[in-house]
Design a protein around this motif. Structure first.
Motif, PDB file in Angstrom:
ATOM      1  N   ASP A   1     -24.738  15.901  27.148  1.00 38.91           N
ATOM      2  CA  ASP A   1     -24.693  14.429  27.022  1.00 38.91           C
ATOM      3  C   ASP A   1     -26.096  13.821  27.060  1.00 38.91           C
ATOM      4  O   ASP A   1     -26.248  12.624  27.380  1.00 38.91           O
ATOM      5  CB  ASP A   1     -23.824  13.827  28.141  1.00 38.91           C
ATOM      6  CG  ASP A   1     -22.328  13.898  27.861  1.00 38.91           C
ATOM      7  OD1 ASP A   1     -21.935  13.996  26.680  1.00 38.91           O
ATOM      8  OD2 ASP A   1     -21.547  13.840  28.838  1.00 38.91           O
TER       9      ASP A   1
ATOM     10  N   LYS B   1     -26.491  10.490  25.221  1.00 42.05           N
ATOM     11  CA  LYS B   1     -25.363   9.544  25.290  1.00 42.05           C
ATOM     12  C   LYS B   1     -25.792   8.099  25.559  1.00 42.05           C
ATOM     13  O   LYS B   1     -25.084   7.162  25.177  1.00 42.05           O
ATOM     14  CB  LYS B   1     -24.375  10.002  26.363  1.00 42.05           C
ATOM     15  CG  LYS B   1     -23.135   9.144  26.429  1.00 42.05           C
ATOM     16  CD  LYS B   1     -21.863   9.927  26.363  1.00 42.05           C
ATOM     17  CE  LYS B   1     -20.680   8.977  26.581  1.00 42.05           C
ATOM     18  NZ  LYS B   1     -19.408   9.618  26.350  1.00 42.05           N
TER      19      LYS B   1
ATOM     20  N   HIS C   1     -23.164  11.080  19.883  1.00 40.50           N
ATOM     21  CA  HIS C   1     -23.958  11.653  20.982  1.00 40.50           C
ATOM     22  C   HIS C   1     -23.889  13.179  21.031  1.00 40.50           C
ATOM     23  O   HIS C   1     -24.777  13.802  21.615  1.00 40.50           O
ATOM     24  CB  HIS C   1     -23.583  11.015  22.330  1.00 40.50           C
ATOM     25  CG  HIS C   1     -22.375  11.601  22.986  1.00 40.50           C
ATOM     26  ND1 HIS C   1     -21.093  11.265  22.633  1.00 40.50           N
ATOM     27  CD2 HIS C   1     -22.252  12.519  23.974  1.00 40.50           C
ATOM     28  CE1 HIS C   1     -20.237  11.952  23.386  1.00 40.50           C
ATOM     29  NE2 HIS C   1     -20.923  12.726  24.212  1.00 40.50           N
TER      30      HIS C   1
ATOM     31  N   HIS D   1     -19.240  19.419  21.220  1.00 34.20           N
ATOM     32  CA  HIS D   1     -18.586  19.281  22.523  1.00 34.20           C
ATOM     33  C   HIS D   1     -17.549  18.150  22.578  1.00 34.20           C
ATOM     34  O   HIS D   1     -16.646  18.186  23.398  1.00 34.20           O
ATOM     35  CB  HIS D   1     -19.612  19.142  23.663  1.00 34.20           C
ATOM     36  CG  HIS D   1     -20.049  17.738  23.949  1.00 34.20           C
ATOM     37  ND1 HIS D   1     -21.203  17.198  23.422  1.00 34.20           N
ATOM     38  CD2 HIS D   1     -19.505  16.749  24.706  1.00 34.20           C
ATOM     39  CE1 HIS D   1     -21.335  15.956  23.849  1.00 34.20           C
ATOM     40  NE2 HIS D   1     -20.318  15.652  24.628  1.00 34.20           N
ATOM     41  N   THR D   2     -17.662  17.147  21.713  1.00 31.49           N
ATOM     42  CA  THR D   2     -16.716  16.025  21.747  1.00 31.49           C
ATOM     43  C   THR D   2     -15.507  16.270  20.842  1.00 31.49           C
ATOM     44  O   THR D   2     -14.374  15.979  21.232  1.00 31.49           O
ATOM     45  CB  THR D   2     -17.411  14.725  21.302  1.00 31.49           C
ATOM     46  OG1 THR D   2     -18.560  14.516  22.123  1.00 31.49           O
ATOM     47  CG2 THR D   2     -16.484  13.521  21.412  1.00 31.49           C
TER      48      THR D   2
ATOM     49  N   ASP E   1     -16.425  20.249  29.891  1.00 29.49           N
ATOM     50  CA  ASP E   1     -16.599  18.794  29.840  1.00 29.49           C
ATOM     51  C   ASP E   1     -15.318  18.067  30.249  1.00 29.49           C
ATOM     52  O   ASP E   1     -15.353  17.000  30.866  1.00 29.49           O
ATOM     53  CB  ASP E   1     -16.989  18.417  28.399  1.00 29.49           C
ATOM     54  CG  ASP E   1     -17.380  16.962  28.239  1.00 29.49           C
ATOM     55  OD1 ASP E   1     -17.989  16.400  29.157  1.00 29.49           O
ATOM     56  OD2 ASP E   1     -17.081  16.407  27.172  1.00 29.49           O
TER      57      ASP E   1
HETATM   58 FE    FE Z   1     -20.050  13.872  25.690  1.00 30.83          FE
END
Ligand code: FE
Ligand code: DGI
Ligand code: FE
Ligand code: FE
Length: 188
Positions: free
Chosen positions: A52, A55, A84, A110-111, A128
Motif C-alpha cells: 500500500d 495509497k 494504488h 494485491h487489490t 491483505d
Molecule cells: Fe491496498
C-alpha cells in the motif's frame, strides 16, 4: 538491497499510523503464509511492507504517472482503489529501487487479483484480507480457510469482495471479473 528497518521507515513516512499498522499486520500474516506454503518469507515481507506504499498519493500524481509511464489509458477512468496497486508497483520500483518482478507483480495484483497469480501474489492478496487488524463479517472464516488451502482462500476473498462491490453498486474492474471467473466460477 535495503534492510527491513530502512524499508519500514520509508513506508511509514508515506502513510497514516493506522495504515502503517495494517501494513505490519499484512507483513506478519504474509510471512506466516509464506512459511506454511513454501514461498520466500523475505520476499513476502518486502511485498507486504510495500503493497500500500502509494495509497495516499493524490489522484493528480496517479494520472500523471499513468500518462507518463505508458499505462493503459483506460485506467484513467478508475480511482485510487484500483491505481494504488497496479500503478503503485511503479512507485515502489522507482522510489524504493525494488526490481524483483515477482514482488512488483504481487503489489500490482494485491487489490484485484488476476487469473494467473504466483504463490507470492496469492499470499499478499490473502494476507491483505485477513491480517489481524481486519474486522468484518466473514474474516474469521477466511482466516480458517487460509490455514487449510490458499487457493480456496483466494476464491473466498474474491467472492466476498465482488459481492460487496455489487451490493454497493460499485463499478467492477475487468481484472476483478477475470479473477472471479478463474478462482470462483464453476467450469461449464
Ligand atoms: Fe491496498
Ligand atoms: O488497500 P486496502 O484497503 O488494504 O485493500 P485493497 O487494496 O485490497 O482494496 C482497496 C479497495 O479496492 C477496497 O475498498 C475494495 C476495492 N476494490 C477491489 N476491487 C475493486 C474495487 N473497487 C472497485 N470499484 N472495483 C473493483 O473491481
Ligand atoms: Fe485486498
Ligand atoms: Fe492493504
Amino acid at each position: 538491497a535495503m534492510d527491513r528497518e530502512l524499508l519500514m521507515q520509508k513506508v511509514q513516512m508515506q502513510m497514516s499510523e493506522r495504515r502503517f499498522k495494517h501494513v505490519l499486520g499484512v507483513e506478519e500474516t504474509a510471512i506466516a503464509l509464506a512459511e506454511k506454503y513454501g514461498a520466500s518469507p523475505e520476499k513476502a515481507s518486502i511485498a507486504a511492507l510495500t503493497h500500500d506504499y502509494a495509497k495516499e498519493r493524490s489522484d493528480e500524481e496517479f494520472q500523471l504517472v499513468i500518462r507518463r509511464d505508458g499505462f493503459d489509458l483506460a485506467l484513467l477512468k478508475w480511482n485510487n482503489a484500483i491505481w494504488h496497486g497496479i500503478v503503485g508497483a511503479d512507485f515502489v520500483q522507482r522510489e524504493l529501487g525494488i526490481d524483483d518482478e515477482e514482488i512488483l507483480n504481487a503489489i500490482a495484483l494485491h487489490t484485484t487479483g488476476a487469473a494467473e497469480m504466483s504463490l507470492l501474489a496469492k499470499i499478499i492478496y490473502v494476507a491483505d484480507f485477513i491480517e489481524p487488524g481486519r474486522d468484518f463479517p466473514g474474516v474469521n472464516e477466511a482466516r480458517e480457510i487460509a490455514l487449510v488451502n490458499l487457493d480456496d482462500a483466494v476464491a473466498y476473498e474474491t467472492k466476498h469482495t465482488l459481492t460487496y462491490l455489487i451490493e454497493q453498486g460499485k463499478p467492477i474492474y475487468p481484472k476483478t471479473i477475470e479473477t472471479y471467473n478463474k478462482w470462483v466460477a464453476k467450469h461449464i
